[in-house]
Design a protein around this motif. Structure first.
Motif, short mmCIF file in Angstrom:
data_model
loop_
_atom_site.label_atom_id
_atom_site.label_comp_id
_atom_site.label_asym_id
_atom_site.label_seq_id
_atom_site.Cartn_x
_atom_site.Cartn_y
_atom_site.Cartn_z
N SER A 25 -20.75 -2.46 -37.92
CA SER A 25 -19.49 -2.43 -37.17
C SER A 25 -19.29 -3.66 -36.30
CB SER A 25 -19.42 -1.17 -36.31
OG SER A 25 -20.37 -1.21 -35.25
N VAL A 26 -20.36 -4.41 -36.07
CA VAL A 26 -20.24 -5.66 -35.31
C VAL A 26 -19.48 -6.70 -36.12
CG1 VAL A 26 -21.53 -7.53 -34.22
CG2 VAL A 26 -22.37 -5.18 -34.05
N GLU A 27 -19.58 -6.62 -37.46
CA GLU A 27 -19.00 -7.64 -38.33
C GLU A 27 -17.77 -7.16 -39.10
OE1 GLU A 27 -22.06 -8.98 -40.97
OE2 GLU A 27 -23.63 -8.55 -39.52
N VAL A 28 -17.65 -5.84 -39.31
CA VAL A 28 -16.63 -5.29 -40.20
C VAL A 28 -15.80 -4.26 -39.45
CG1 VAL A 28 -16.25 -4.09 -42.40
CG2 VAL A 28 -18.15 -5.70 -42.17
N ASN A 29 -14.51 -4.14 -39.78
CA ASN A 29 -13.66 -3.16 -39.10
C ASN A 29 -14.00 -1.73 -39.51
OD1 ASN A 29 -12.34 -2.60 -41.57
ND2 ASN A 29 -10.72 -4.08 -41.16
N ALA A 30 -13.36 -0.78 -38.84
CA ALA A 30 -13.72 0.63 -39.00
C ALA A 30 -13.52 1.13 -40.43
CB ALA A 30 -12.93 1.51 -38.02
N ILE A 31 -12.43 0.71 -41.08
CA ILE A 31 -12.17 1.15 -42.45
C ILE A 31 -13.24 0.61 -43.40
CG2 ILE A 31 -10.57 1.04 -44.39
CD1 ILE A 31 -9.62 2.86 -42.19
N GLY A 32 -13.62 -0.65 -43.20
CA GLY A 32 -14.66 -1.24 -44.05
C GLY A 32 -16.00 -0.55 -43.88
N VAL A 33 -16.38 -0.25 -42.64
CA VAL A 33 -17.64 0.45 -42.39
C VAL A 33 -17.59 1.85 -43.00
CG1 VAL A 33 -19.20 1.32 -40.62
CG2 VAL A 33 -18.07 -0.89 -40.30
N THR A 34 -16.43 2.48 -42.93
CA THR A 34 -16.27 3.81 -43.54
C THR A 34 -16.48 3.74 -45.05
OG1 THR A 34 -14.71 4.47 -41.81
CG2 THR A 34 -14.71 5.77 -43.85
N LEU A 35 -15.90 2.72 -45.70
CA LEU A 35 -16.09 2.56 -47.14
C LEU A 35 -17.55 2.30 -47.49
CD1 LEU A 35 -15.10 2.21 -50.05
CD2 LEU A 35 -14.54 -0.17 -49.50
N ALA A 36 -18.27 1.61 -46.61
CA ALA A 36 -19.67 1.28 -46.89
C ALA A 36 -20.51 2.53 -47.12
CB ALA A 36 -20.26 0.46 -45.74
N ARG A 37 -20.16 3.64 -46.47
CA ARG A 37 -20.95 4.85 -46.64
C ARG A 37 -20.68 5.56 -47.96
NH1 ARG A 37 -19.47 10.06 -43.06
NH2 ARG A 37 -20.79 10.94 -44.67
N PHE A 38 -19.58 5.19 -48.64
CA PHE A 38 -19.21 5.89 -49.87
C PHE A 38 -19.38 5.06 -51.13
CE2 PHE A 38 -16.18 7.80 -46.66
CZ PHE A 38 -16.88 8.98 -46.53
N ILE A 39 -19.28 3.73 -51.03
CA ILE A 39 -19.06 2.92 -52.23
C ILE A 39 -20.23 3.00 -53.22
CG2 ILE A 39 -19.95 0.77 -51.21
CD1 ILE A 39 -17.52 -0.59 -52.70
N TRP A 40 -21.48 2.96 -52.72
CA TRP A 40 -22.64 3.12 -53.60
C TRP A 40 -23.06 4.59 -53.72
CZ3 TRP A 40 -24.32 -0.15 -57.04
CH2 TRP A 40 -24.13 -1.52 -56.86
N ALA A 41 -22.52 5.43 -52.85
CA ALA A 41 -22.88 6.85 -52.89
C ALA A 41 -22.37 7.52 -54.16
CB ALA A 41 -22.34 7.57 -51.65
N LEU A 42 -21.25 7.01 -54.72
CA LEU A 42 -20.69 7.64 -55.92
C LEU A 42 -21.63 7.56 -57.13
CD1 LEU A 42 -18.47 9.11 -57.38
CD2 LEU A 42 -17.26 6.94 -57.68
#
Length: 296
Positions: A25-42
């Motif tokens: 979250s220091v480098e990326v906005n909230a939407i991007g950090v939210t996507l980070a938790r899902f993108i490889w999870a699929l």
């Protein structure tokens, strides 16, 4: 009793995921950090589902309108909850952000009783009350003598959306005539698929720079997705087995892991209020699981 180890594993992996999200979250906005938790999870969730059906064969389910509606609502609610929590991380410390978001246990209990027909005994309510008092102690401070209303609303909003997520997930799982592990796995695949489609579509349309930033941190993004998928699978399985309010209250033991990671990994200070909250959380967890412990 199976819901207890699933909840403990969920709490640990979620604390680890949140710490990594705090870093991102220091480098990326909230939407991007939210996507980070899902993108490889699929792909991880799809792999788990395939292995599960290979080892423990079960019939392929038929997805009802109610299942699709419940899991879609859960997916959107989880996106909102995660985004609000990341915004908390950007305003406050990791421990304070998690602490405020953990208001979900009390909210889940109230929503479950009012809308989902959940019945809780006095010991369970006592545990929820202890956990809620702990969260109030651990909410952190804004300016001396004042209350940061925006931060409080972000925390309560995140907690409310997380509570709604788990209630809808439980409802969706119960629409599938499958063993509990299979129904949780199918619910996970559905929810993550919806989340990835929505978030990637939004960022491609409005904020491609954030996608580029995620591509520049592949290792951290993968670790966030991995811990997130494990946590979600364990949460989904636990709430499929037990009332959401009880699972989420025991899940407040996550704060124990949060405090450890905050102090020893992120190098944040742990206040007396945090320590007092920790003791109350442990007491609340014991009260919640007490009726489930074997007697004699």
């Amino acid at each position: 009793m199976l819901w207890i180890p699933f909840t403990l594993m969920a709490a640990f992996t979620q604390a680890l995921r949140n710490a990594q999200q705090k870093q991102l979250s220091v480098e990326v906005n909230a939407i991007g950090v939210t996507l980070a938790r899902f993108i490889w999870a699929l792909p991880l969730a799809l792999l788990y589902l395939a292995v599960l059906h290979l080892i423990l064969p079960a019939q392929l389910p038929t997805f009802t309108t109610r299942f699709i509606a419940s899991i879609s609502a859960a997916a959107v609610s989880q996106i909102i909850a995660t985004t609000l929590m990341v915004m908390l991380f950007q305003r406050r410390s990791y421990a304070a952000g998690v602490g405020l978001a953990k208001s979900e246990a009390l909210l889940a209990a109230m929503l479950g009783v009012v809308f989902f027909g959940v019945i809780l005994g006095p010991v369970g309510w006592l545990g929820i009350a202890a956990g809620s008092l702990a969260i109030w102690l651990m909410k952190g401070k804004s300016q001396p003598g004042t209350l940061d209303i925006t931060t409080l609303l972000l925390g309560l909003g995140s907690g409310l959306c997380f509570a709604l997520t788990t209630l809808w997930v439980r409802d969706a799982c119960h629409q599938l005539p499958l063993p509990f592990m299979h129904s949780a796995a199918w619910a996970l695949v559905w929810s993550i698929s919806i989340q990835v489609i929505l978030l990637v579509s939004w960022l491609v349309w409005r904020d491609r720079a954030t996608l580029q930033k995620l591509l520049q941190r592949p290792s951290l993004v993968f670790r966030i997705s991995l811990t997130s998928s494990i946590a979600s699978l364990c949460w989904f399985t636990a709430v499929n087995l037990e009332d959401v309010a009880l699972v989420k209250t025991l899940g407040q033991i996550e704060v124990l892991f949060t405090l450890f990671l905050s102090r020893h990994w992120l190098k944040e200070q742990v206040s007396r209020r945090d320590k007092a909250g920790l003791l109350l959380i442990l007491a609340g967890a014991v009260l919640v699981i007490w009726p489930s412990l074997p007697r004699g």
